[in-house]
Design a protein around this motif. Structure first.
Motif, PDB file in Angstrom:
ATOM      1  N   UNK A   1      -3.291   9.829   5.655  1.00 11.93           N
ATOM      2  CA  UNK A   1      -3.551  11.249   5.930  1.00 11.93           C
ATOM      3  C   UNK A   1      -2.266  11.960   6.347  1.00 11.93           C
ATOM      4  N   UNK A   2      -1.458  11.266   7.161  1.00 15.73           N
ATOM      5  CA  UNK A   2      -0.197  11.865   7.582  1.00 15.73           C
ATOM      6  C   UNK A   2       0.744  12.042   6.386  1.00 15.73           C
TER       7      UNK A   2
ATOM      8  N   UNK B   1      -6.294  -2.606  11.137  1.00 15.02           N
ATOM      9  CA  UNK B   1      -5.227  -2.338  10.173  1.00 15.02           C
ATOM     10  C   UNK B   1      -5.691  -1.333   9.119  1.00 15.02           C
ATOM     11  N   UNK B   2      -6.926  -1.460   8.678  1.00 16.71           N
ATOM     12  CA  UNK B   2      -7.458  -0.495   7.702  1.00 16.71           C
ATOM     13  C   UNK B   2      -7.512   0.907   8.288  1.00 16.71           C
ATOM     14  N   UNK B   3      -7.930   1.005   9.555  1.00 16.18           N
ATOM     15  CA  UNK B   3      -7.989   2.323  10.209  1.00 16.18           C
ATOM     16  C   UNK B   3      -6.589   2.912  10.344  1.00 16.18           C
ATOM     17  N   UNK B   4      -5.616   2.047  10.686  1.00 12.75           N
ATOM     18  CA  UNK B   4      -4.255   2.530  10.827  1.00 12.75           C
ATOM     19  C   UNK B   4      -3.698   3.000   9.483  1.00 12.75           C
ATOM     20  N   UNK B   5      -4.012   2.315   8.431  1.00 10.26           N
ATOM     21  CA  UNK B   5      -3.545   2.738   7.117  1.00 10.26           C
ATOM     22  C   UNK B   5      -4.141   4.093   6.727  1.00 10.26           C
ATOM     23  N   UNK B   6      -5.409   4.279   7.015  1.00 13.60           N
ATOM     24  CA  UNK B   6      -6.027   5.565   6.705  1.00 13.60           C
ATOM     25  C   UNK B   6      -5.328   6.700   7.446  1.00 13.60           C
ATOM     26  N   UNK B   7      -4.963   6.457   8.695  1.00 19.27           N
ATOM     27  CA  UNK B   7      -4.248   7.475   9.477  1.00 19.27           C
ATOM     28  C   UNK B   7      -2.891   7.773   8.852  1.00 19.27           C
ATOM     29  N   UNK B   8      -2.185   6.732   8.454  1.00 19.94           N
ATOM     30  CA  UNK B   8      -0.878   6.913   7.841  1.00 19.94           C
ATOM     31  C   UNK B   8      -0.986   7.637   6.502  1.00 19.94           C
TER      32      UNK B   8
END
Length: 218
Positions: free
Chosen positions: A149-150, A140-147
């Motif tokens: 950046x987007x 979930x933390x990795x997904x948040x970082x991706x979001x």
């Protein structure tokens, strides 16, 4: 004759009184009870029957020789009866609570014996839960970082765009990204709360297993 007659009548009367007193004495019980009571003025009274008005006081019963045979205590007052009833109810509640506590300990011990063979199993289960939930949190933390950046990329595009239509499209995309980031954070918070609850339950299981199963308490 008069004097003689007088003596005769006196003799008959004397014998009558004597026999009457003798009958009266013989009619009295050999061991009649004598009741001692005190009135509201503090005066002491003695009688062979208890006094109704003294029924709420302590009474002492004496035999015919004046020796005290027994003490009849005064009946309890309304306040004393209410207090005794309250104490009895409290004692009953405490007894029921103790019985329920014993039943709960026995049920808890059975549950622990069925769930675990030893303390090591509790720690192994803890490690598995931490690994599984910890993995979900990291993803979930990795997904948040991706979001995030987007979101920053879309913000730059919106700032550089001169078209109102493009800026409106970028606004819609940013709103969607903000919602997805909020969902990831809420999900992660929920997983962290879940992990904390599991750890707390396993801590309690370990403590109870040691106390009830290994130490044999209860």
């Amino acid at each position: 004759m008069v004097m003689s007659g007088g003596r005769k009548r006196g003799s008959v009367w004397g014998h009558g009184v004597f026999w009457g007193l003798l009958v009266l004495v013989l009619a009295l019980p050999a061991h009649a009870d004598i009741f001692r009571w005190v009135d509201d003025d503090g005066t002491v009274h003695y009688s062979n029957t208890p006094q109704p008005e003294a029924s709420q006081r302590e009474r002492r019963v004496f035999d015919s020789r004046g020796l005290m045979r027994e003490i009849i205590p005064a009946p309890p007052t309304l306040e004393e009866r209410e207090q005794a009833r309250a104490e009895q109810e409290q004692a009953q509640q405490e007894l029921e609570a103790a019985r329920q506590a014993r039943a709960d300990r026995a049920a808890r011990e059975r549950q622990l014996r069925q769930a675990y063979e030893n303390l090591d199993e509790i720690e192994e289960l803890r490690a598995r839960r931490e690994a599984a939930i910890g993995g979900d949190i990291e993803r979930s933390e990795a997904q948040e970082k991706t979001l995030v950046r987007e979101r920053e990329r879309i913000r730059r595009q919106r700032a550089d765009s001169e078209s109102a239509t493009d800026r409106e499209r970028f606004e819609v995309q940013l709103e969607d990204l903000e919602e997805r980031i909020a969902r990831e954070r809420a999900y992660r918070q929920g997983q962290e709360d879940r992990l904390a609850a599991i750890q707390q339950r396993l801590d309690l299981d370990r403590e109870d297993y040691q106390r009830l199963v290994l130490d044999g308490e209860g």
